[in-house]
Enzyme design. Sequence first.
Site, short mmCIF file in Angstrom:
data_model
loop_
_atom_site.label_atom_id
_atom_site.label_comp_id
_atom_site.label_asym_id
_atom_site.label_seq_id
_atom_site.Cartn_x
_atom_site.Cartn_y
_atom_site.Cartn_z
N ASP A 15 0.85 -1.19 0.00
CA ASP A 15 0.00 0.00 0.00
C ASP A 15 0.89 1.24 0.00
O ASP A 15 1.87 1.31 0.74
CB ASP A 15 -0.92 0.03 1.22
CG ASP A 15 -1.96 1.13 1.12
OD1 ASP A 15 -3.00 0.90 0.50
OD2 ASP A 15 -1.71 2.25 1.64
N GLU A 17 0.91 5.60 0.12
CA GLU A 17 0.31 6.92 0.20
C GLU A 17 1.14 7.81 -0.72
O GLU A 17 2.37 7.65 -0.81
CB GLU A 17 0.30 7.46 1.63
CG GLU A 17 -0.41 6.57 2.64
CD GLU A 17 -1.84 6.27 2.29
OE1 GLU A 17 -2.48 7.10 1.61
OE2 GLU A 17 -2.35 5.21 2.69
N HIS A 154 -6.11 5.02 5.68
CA HIS A 154 -5.40 5.95 4.81
C HIS A 154 -3.97 6.23 5.30
O HIS A 154 -3.39 7.25 4.96
CB HIS A 154 -6.16 7.27 4.64
CG HIS A 154 -7.50 7.09 3.99
ND1 HIS A 154 -7.64 6.55 2.74
CD2 HIS A 154 -8.76 7.36 4.44
CE1 HIS A 154 -8.93 6.50 2.43
NE2 HIS A 154 -9.62 6.97 3.43
N ASP A 159 -3.58 0.21 6.19
CA ASP A 159 -4.29 -0.32 5.04
C ASP A 159 -3.65 -1.61 4.52
O ASP A 159 -4.36 -2.54 4.12
CB ASP A 159 -4.33 0.73 3.92
CG ASP A 159 -5.29 1.87 4.22
OD1 ASP A 159 -6.02 1.78 5.22
OD2 ASP A 159 -5.32 2.85 3.45
#
Length: 201
Positions: A15, A17, A154, A159
């Site tokens: 994951d 960001e 988030h 996540d």
Amino acid sequence: MNELPIQEATFVVVDFETTGMSAIDDRITELAMMKVKGGVLVDEFSTLVNPLKTIPNYVSDLTGIDNLMVRDAPTAREVVPYMMEFLGDGVFVAHNVGFDWSFFYHTSRRERGIELSNPRLCTAKLSRVILPYLPSKSLGPVARFLDINIHQRHRASGDAFATALVLVKYLSYLQRRYAIQTIGELMRYQEIIEKVEHPQT
């Protein structure tokens, strides 16, 4: 790899960001990778990443990651070798795999000239078949339905950890329900989903 039993395969749940949605124009601000083997989380790697560009306010509001937090973090160029080593020849897994794969692929190629070809598995696609009655197949609703608590939504680690737990449940279900036993069978199952959703492609 196609003949490798699912129980012996390494799945790497990823994951990111980022500063935005474009793998070409935007940059990674945080990454998390969870290694799953034999239905168990066996290793993890996570770090903030200095994107070398300003994080938009709306992104900071969503993720909680601001420019001050990443100021002293390693850059993508520094992090890519660790990403590659952790991924190895494992199956790349993400919820909405197209997004995370595009950032992994383009970042690795841009920063280190590395081309990737790992098999890719999308838990969001699997959700559309395994949980067809669920109104939203985004990670939050899927995790809640499966009684998986996301400690930091988030944020990459939260996540990725939740996605890893979703993956474990889905693999167990597919092995029981459809007798899917190998990576090849798993990839073909995903291809069937794609053909049903995009019959013209």
